[in-house]
Design a protein around this motif. Sequence first.
Motif, PDB file in Angstrom:
ATOM      1  N   VAL A 152       0.894  -1.222   0.013  1.00 40.62           N
ATOM      2  CA  VAL A 152       0.089  -0.176  -0.020  1.00 40.62           C
ATOM      3  C   VAL A 152       1.035   1.203  -0.077  1.00 40.62           C
ATOM      4  CG1 VAL A 152      -1.638   1.399   1.419  1.00 40.62           C
ATOM      5  CG2 VAL A 152      -2.096  -1.022   1.062  1.00 40.62           C
ATOM      6  N   MET A 153       1.909   1.176   1.022  1.00 33.03           N
ATOM      7  CA  MET A 153       2.800   2.524   0.828  1.00 33.03           C
ATOM      8  C   MET A 153       3.622   2.468  -0.525  1.00 33.03           C
ATOM      9  SD  MET A 153       2.729   4.044   3.840  1.00 33.03           S
ATOM     10  CE  MET A 153       4.378   5.010   3.395  1.00 33.03           C
ATOM     11  N   LEU A 154       3.942   1.603  -1.259  1.00 31.69           N
ATOM     12  CA  LEU A 154       4.687   1.680  -2.324  1.00 31.69           C
ATOM     13  C   LEU A 154       3.745   2.366  -3.430  1.00 31.69           C
ATOM     14  CD1 LEU A 154       7.316   0.939  -4.125  1.00 31.69           C
ATOM     15  CD2 LEU A 154       5.854  -1.253  -4.695  1.00 31.69           C
ATOM     16  N   LEU A 155       2.421   1.865  -3.280  1.00 30.98           N
ATOM     17  CA  LEU A 155       1.520   2.299  -4.549  1.00 30.98           C
ATOM     18  C   LEU A 155       1.233   3.865  -4.274  1.00 30.98           C
ATOM     19  CD1 LEU A 155      -0.943  -0.787  -4.806  1.00 30.98           C
ATOM     20  CD2 LEU A 155       0.787  -0.193  -6.489  1.00 30.98           C
ATOM     21  N   THR A 156       0.835   4.032  -3.021  1.00 34.25           N
ATOM     22  CA  THR A 156       0.456   5.228  -2.727  1.00 34.25           C
ATOM     23  C   THR A 156       1.443   6.511  -2.984  1.00 34.25           C
ATOM     24  OG1 THR A 156      -0.794   4.685  -0.815  1.00 34.25           O
ATOM     25  CG2 THR A 156      -0.243   6.785  -0.762  1.00 34.25           C
ATOM     26  N   THR A 157       2.856   6.070  -2.497  1.00 33.51           N
ATOM     27  CA  THR A 157       3.841   7.059  -2.874  1.00 33.51           C
ATOM     28  C   THR A 157       4.078   7.045  -4.319  1.00 33.51           C
ATOM     29  OG1 THR A 157       5.036   5.934  -0.939  1.00 33.51           O
ATOM     30  CG2 THR A 157       6.378   7.302  -2.512  1.00 33.51           C
ATOM     31  N   ASN A 158       3.930   5.887  -5.295  1.00 32.59           N
ATOM     32  CA  ASN A 158       4.244   6.165  -6.510  1.00 32.59           C
ATOM     33  C   ASN A 158       2.934   7.012  -7.233  1.00 32.59           C
ATOM     34  OD1 ASN A 158       5.811   4.979  -9.006  1.00 32.59           O
ATOM     35  ND2 ASN A 158       3.570   4.535  -9.468  1.00 32.59           N
ATOM     36  N   PHE A 159       2.029   6.800  -6.748  1.00 39.31           N
ATOM     37  CA  PHE A 159       0.600   7.788  -7.211  1.00 39.31           C
ATOM     38  C   PHE A 159       0.939   8.980  -6.774  1.00 39.31           C
ATOM     39  CE2 PHE A 159      -3.584   9.511  -6.291  1.00 39.31           C
ATOM     40  CZ  PHE A 159      -4.209   9.149  -7.413  1.00 39.31           C
ATOM     41  N   ILE A 160       1.257   9.458  -5.760  1.00 39.18           N
ATOM     42  CA  ILE A 160       1.506  10.709  -5.248  1.00 39.18           C
ATOM     43  C   ILE A 160       2.686  11.361  -6.163  1.00 39.18           C
ATOM     44  CG2 ILE A 160       2.275  12.266  -3.318  1.00 39.18           C
ATOM     45  CD1 ILE A 160       1.047  10.494  -1.577  1.00 39.18           C
ATOM     46  N   THR A 161       3.614  10.740  -6.559  1.00 41.33           N
ATOM     47  CA  THR A 161       4.747  11.030  -7.346  1.00 41.33           C
ATOM     48  C   THR A 161       4.209  11.154  -8.821  1.00 41.33           C
ATOM     49  OG1 THR A 161       6.343   9.551  -5.643  1.00 41.33           O
ATOM     50  CG2 THR A 161       7.033  10.516  -8.078  1.00 41.33           C
ATOM     51  N   ASN A 162       3.557  10.414  -9.409  1.00 44.57           N
ATOM     52  CA  ASN A 162       2.932  10.659 -10.620  1.00 44.57           C
ATOM     53  C   ASN A 162       1.993  12.167 -10.537  1.00 44.57           C
ATOM     54  OD1 ASN A 162       4.385   8.348 -11.839  1.00 44.57           O
ATOM     55  ND2 ASN A 162       2.755   7.305 -11.385  1.00 44.57           N
ATOM     56  N   LYS A 163       1.355  12.164  -9.596  1.00 49.02           N
ATOM     57  CA  LYS A 163       0.462  13.270  -9.793  1.00 49.02           C
ATOM     58  C   LYS A 163       0.921  14.508  -9.527  1.00 49.02           C
ATOM     59  CE  LYS A 163      -3.880  11.723 -10.069  1.00 49.02           C
ATOM     60  NZ  LYS A 163      -4.833  12.033 -10.903  1.00 49.02           N
ATOM     61  N   MET A 164       2.149  14.773  -8.840  1.00 48.97           N
ATOM     62  CA  MET A 164       2.963  15.771  -8.582  1.00 48.97           C
ATOM     63  C   MET A 164       3.898  16.081  -9.833  1.00 48.97           C
ATOM     64  SD  MET A 164       4.414  15.293  -4.854  1.00 48.97           S
ATOM     65  CE  MET A 164       5.345  16.782  -4.900  1.00 48.97           C
ATOM     66  N   GLY A 165       3.698  15.315 -11.117  1.00 51.04           N
ATOM     67  CA  GLY A 165       4.231  15.549 -12.328  1.00 51.04           C
ATOM     68  C   GLY A 165       5.547  14.924 -12.331  1.00 51.04           C
ATOM     69  N   ASN A 166       6.117  14.058 -11.476  1.00 47.47           N
ATOM     70  CA  ASN A 166       7.328  13.668 -11.380  1.00 47.47           C
ATOM     71  C   ASN A 166       7.042  12.078 -12.034  1.00 47.47           C
ATOM     72  OD1 ASN A 166       8.944  15.483 -10.279  1.00 47.47           O
ATOM     73  ND2 ASN A 166       8.084  15.147  -8.573  1.00 47.47           N
ATOM     74  N   GLU A 167       8.132  11.365 -12.602  1.00 45.38           N
ATOM     75  CA  GLU A 167       8.165  10.153 -13.009  1.00 45.38           C
ATOM     76  C   GLU A 167       8.333   8.955 -12.254  1.00 45.38           C
ATOM     77  OE1 GLU A 167      10.039   7.275 -16.839  1.00 45.38           O
ATOM     78  OE2 GLU A 167      10.620   9.458 -16.448  1.00 45.38           O
ATOM     79  N   GLY A 168       7.561   8.284 -11.661  1.00 49.51           N
ATOM     80  CA  GLY A 168       7.517   7.061 -10.796  1.00 49.51           C
ATOM     81  C   GLY A 168       8.167   6.123 -11.249  1.00 49.51           C
ATOM     82  N   ILE A 169       7.824   4.899 -10.499  1.00 47.14           N
ATOM     83  CA  ILE A 169       8.350   3.389 -11.149  1.00 47.14           C
ATOM     84  C   ILE A 169       7.555   2.937 -12.398  1.00 47.14           C
ATOM     85  CG2 ILE A 169       8.750   0.987 -10.142  1.00 47.14           C
ATOM     86  CD1 ILE A 169       8.969   2.050  -7.595  1.00 47.14           C
ATOM     87  N   TRP A 170       6.179   3.382 -12.171  1.00 46.04           N
ATOM     88  CA  TRP A 170       5.684   3.165 -13.322  1.00 46.04           C
ATOM     89  C   TRP A 170       4.563   4.071 -13.649  1.00 46.04           C
ATOM     90  CZ3 TRP A 170       5.220   0.263  -8.971  1.00 46.04           C
ATOM     91  CH2 TRP A 170       4.038   0.452  -8.085  1.00 46.04           C
TER      92      TRP A 170
END
Length: 284
Positions: A266-284
């Motif tokens: 859950v933490m991994l998915l949440t952090t990646n989702f927030i990163t993408n929403k902030m305009g940065n490139e996450g893991i996927w």
Amino acid sequence: LLLPVCYYILFHYVPMYGVTIAFKDYNPFQGIFGSPWVGLDVFRDIFKMKEFSCAVRNTLVLNMLNLFLGFPMPILLAIMLNEVRQTKLKRVYQTLLYLPHFISWVIIGGLVYQLFSESYGIVNTIIKSFGLPPVPFLTQKSNWIVMYLSVGIWQSAGWGAIIYLAAITGIDPQIYEAAVVDGCGKLKMIWNITLPSIKGTVIIMFILNAGRIMNISLDQPMMLSNVLVEEVSDVISTFVYRVGLQSGKFSVGTAVGLFQSLISLVMLLTTNFITNKMGNEGIW
């Protein structure tokens, strides 16, 4: 690819069936298939345990502190190593910084007690020689947390700097040359060129570290802990070892491990989702 695929199938996917132990009243003599199902009873029992709540709290506190205090250290080390221009000297520094990663936590724990023990530690021996009272580095809760974080950073920062150093060396040197021509100093080049260029690597590593927020390996807290600081040093891994293995409650140990994995996912998915929403490139 045949050998690595077989390895992951045999040792990572096939054992996943063992997760069903968390939903059974597991008996080693009956085996996984023969043990009776109990549904979510094991989880209900776990959440009622005061020791489990304490272990979850300690795991989160130690990992959060390590994330915010320890995560920047490999980045700083990589930047500092990149500024060393003498190749031989740079290799010496790299070797000294990477070396702690290969030292067993059993040895590190022994060194820590030899150095910081209140009764016979070298540091306290020096302190007492000046007529000062010894400092309880390893027996006072707040001091133990500081020692735990400091030793962990010392052990892992050098090894963690490798990936950032690789990212820095991939930056086009012409960018730095143009900055020098424009009169840019070292600090400005680090702030305006180096850090923005490795931002993607930093974000990915932060997401991966955030995904491990509920995971602490067994060796570090076990080697540094003692009875006097058990209230802050007992984490999920030591709880599973004590309750699941030493006490023979395999269903409890498996259930805690499954809970830990779900929270990490859950933490991994949440952090990646927030990163993408902030305009940065996450893991996927």
